[in-house]
Design an enzyme around this catalytic site. Sequence first.
Site, PDB file in Angstrom:
ATOM      1  N   CYS A 148      -4.287  -6.422  -8.840  1.00 25.56           N
ATOM      2  CA  CYS A 148      -4.294  -5.125  -8.166  1.00 25.56           C
ATOM      3  C   CYS A 148      -5.729  -4.609  -8.133  1.00 25.56           C
ATOM      4  CB  CYS A 148      -3.406  -4.148  -8.927  1.00 25.56           C
ATOM      5  SG  CYS A 148      -3.390  -2.481  -8.236  1.00 25.56           S
ATOM      6  N   LEU A 149      -6.126  -4.010  -7.006  1.00 25.85           N
ATOM      7  CA  LEU A 149      -7.497  -3.488  -6.891  1.00 25.85           C
ATOM      8  C   LEU A 149      -7.752  -2.356  -7.876  1.00 25.85           C
ATOM      9  CD1 LEU A 149      -7.920  -3.490  -2.992  1.00 25.85           C
ATOM     10  CD2 LEU A 149      -8.915  -5.091  -4.636  1.00 25.85           C
ATOM     11  N   GLU A 157       3.141  -2.809  -3.169  1.00 26.70           N
ATOM     12  CA  GLU A 157       2.687  -1.567  -2.524  1.00 26.70           C
ATOM     13  C   GLU A 157       3.755  -0.483  -2.618  1.00 26.70           C
ATOM     14  OE1 GLU A 157      -0.397  -1.315  -1.943  1.00 26.70           O
ATOM     15  OE2 GLU A 157      -0.728  -3.458  -2.205  1.00 26.70           O
ATOM     16  N   HIS A 159       3.375   1.190  -5.833  1.00 24.96           N
ATOM     17  CA  HIS A 159       2.285   2.179  -5.848  1.00 24.96           C
ATOM     18  C   HIS A 159       2.789   3.542  -5.364  1.00 24.96           C
ATOM     19  CE1 HIS A 159      -1.419   0.241  -7.079  1.00 24.96           C
ATOM     20  NE2 HIS A 159      -1.235  -0.783  -6.261  1.00 24.96           N
TER      21      HIS A 159
HETATM   22 NI    NI Z   1      -2.171  -2.616  -6.310  1.00 23.00          NI
END
Ligand code: NI
Length: 169
Positions: free
Chosen positions: A92-93, A135, A138
């Site tokens: 994950c970024l 996503e 998130h």
């Molecule tokens: Ni992520």
Amino acid sequence: MLRPILRLGDSVLAQPARPVAAITPEIETLVDDMIETMYAAPGIGLAASQVGQSLQIFVLDLSLGKDPQALTVMINPAFVERDGMQLEEEGCLSLPGFTSTVARPKRVVVKGLNRQGDEQTIEGTGLLARALQHEMDHLNGCLFVDRLRGISRDLILRKIRKLTKAGKW
Ligand code: NI
């Protein structure tokens, strides 16, 4: 415009995102910035909460910008179907440098709006199913570490606490 990507520990990442009420010029700018930020990272997906906006929007492109058809913009999405199970490595970024094996559905169908506000449905298996589920998490304030248990979760959180103390996170 590139936006800074928030990391685990920022409260926005842990909040459930609000639905988008209307596709205003501000939302269009946010979507453009999210796409630019995702490609620059580089990453295959980015949710609005990762750039500090607690809104139900994510962008996704498994081709990393190589295939113009591969870009997906999803607004106010919901699951239609989820089935099967896959176990693969995931990152994950918002957790740079960390990956872990995460259990995910093998196939998902997600329905939402595209950037023009028209309804769209996306079906994905394998990596696409994984990315869609990641996503969607998130948007619920959930990161992949929240899907881990025991030692693998503790190990990552302990390393991040050390990095935070050292001013490197
Ligand atoms: Ni992520």
